[in-house]
Design an enzyme around this catalytic site. Structure first.
Site, PDB file in Angstrom:
ATOM      1  N   ASP A  68      67.620  89.987 -62.109  1.00 62.25           N
ATOM      2  CA  ASP A  68      68.060  88.622 -61.813  1.00 62.25           C
ATOM      3  C   ASP A  68      69.400  88.601 -61.079  1.00 62.25           C
ATOM      4  OD1 ASP A  68      67.553  85.843 -61.913  1.00 62.25           O
ATOM      5  OD2 ASP A  68      68.931  85.602 -63.584  1.00 62.25           O
ATOM      6  N   SER A 109      68.098  79.829 -61.144  1.00 62.27           N
ATOM      7  CA  SER A 109      66.766  80.435 -61.135  1.00 62.27           C
ATOM      8  C   SER A 109      65.760  79.419 -61.667  1.00 62.27           C
ATOM      9  CB  SER A 109      66.738  81.691 -62.019  1.00 62.27           C
ATOM     10  OG  SER A 109      67.691  82.637 -61.574  1.00 62.27           O
ATOM     11  N   GLN A 145      61.145  85.641 -57.051  1.00 59.30           N
ATOM     12  CA  GLN A 145      61.845  84.529 -57.695  1.00 59.30           C
ATOM     13  C   GLN A 145      62.003  83.371 -56.722  1.00 59.30           C
ATOM     14  OE1 GLN A 145      66.377  83.878 -58.746  1.00 59.30           O
ATOM     15  NE2 GLN A 145      65.458  85.049 -60.421  1.00 59.30           N
TER      16      GLN A 145
END
Length: 289
Positions: A205, A229, A279
């Site tokens: 991430d 996110s 993502q």
């Protein structure tokens, strides 16, 4: 957190009862809980319900609400399927009885099959020839924008070495791809694959949404964007060694509608493809520039 031992302590959850667990949070420089931490802790919870030696091959998650750093996070695991080859788990994360995150994870038995992979770029600079985030802070700290300097000053269990370091004061658009080496700090030792996958999920991430901002760098930057996110997916292909550097090769195929999409592949130094990541994140302009 400044070593792998600190990270392992954060990822290891407290068992409450049945398939319910609890985790605590550490800041990575943002006012909210780091998405990678919630991903990895949820994966830890899911793995704690797997008792047939099956290995994670994919996960898919949605971030629903921002996590509060001062409150514990509760993880509730639902057993969705225990089939002949695959086991599927659903994990719901909540704070103060509000759901903040959901994850689905699938685990597969060891099985033979056809194999191939794409090749890593052949002209990548090696990590020994690059500056780390710590090096950048030490050498250019006085010239960095305040927010960037503050972010780099946060102790982390991971060292990052980008193959290209853009000048934050040089406002120009950049190509929608980048490559970043990363390595854990401290004595790693021999970790089981489940733990290594949780660590890799945590690290995945980092940096990923930044590549979606690069094509708009003449106008957009971390100071005038609201970013978060929205979802996160990973696919795990092969075992790997965390004692050496790994390469996160990232690209952003598209941005639009205040959202940025990015995907990447994680390779060993020798070029073995370990995992792929995708993502989508919020990229909402909050000021004119």
């Amino acid at each position: 957190m400044n070593s792998v031992n600190n990270l392992l302590q954060i990822l290891q959850l407290t068992h409450l009862k049945d398939n319910q667990f609890e985790g605590v949070s550490k800041t990575v420089g943002s006012p909210n809980v780091f998405g990678g931490q919630v991903l990895a802790q949820a994966l830890n919870a899911a793995y704690r319900t797997i008792d047939n030696h099956r290995v994670l091959h994919s996960l898919h998650a949605y971030f629903l609400e921002a996590g509060h750093l001062d409150y514990p996070i509760h993880y509730d695991v639902s057993v969705m399927r225990n089939g002949g080859s695959f086991s599927v788990r659903r994990v719901t994360a909540s704070q103060n009885e509000q759901t903040i995150f959901i994850l689905s994870a699938s685990f597969h038995k060891d099985e033979e099959g056809y194999a191939h992979q794409i090749a890593m770029k052949s002209d990548i600079k090696q990590p020994e020839d690059l500056m780390s985030w710590s090096d950048i802070l030490n050498e250019y700290g006085s010239m960095l924008p305040p927010k960037t300097k503050t972010f780099l000053e946060i102790p982390r269990p991971v060292e990052f070495k980008p193959t290209h370091i853009p000048n934050p004061l040089d406002r120009k658009d950049l190509p929608p791809f980048t490559d970043i080496w990363f390595k854990l700090k401290g004595n790693i030792g021999n970790l089981e694959l489940a733990i290594k996958q949780q660590i890799l999920t945590y690290i995945s991430d980092y940096n990923i949404l930044s590549v979606a901002i690069q094509p708009h760098a003449s106008k957009a930057h971390w100071g005038n964007l609201l970013t978060a996110s929205l979802d996160h997916s990973m696919w795990f292909f092969r075992d790997f060694d965390l004692n050496d550097w790994l390469l996160f090769s990232l690209e952003s195929p598209s941005t639009g509608n205040a959202r940025g999409f990015a995907k990447g592949n994680i390779f060993t130094r020798e070029g073995t493809l370990v995992a792929s990541v995708a993502q989508e994140g919020l990229m909402r302009s909050i000021t004119k520039s």
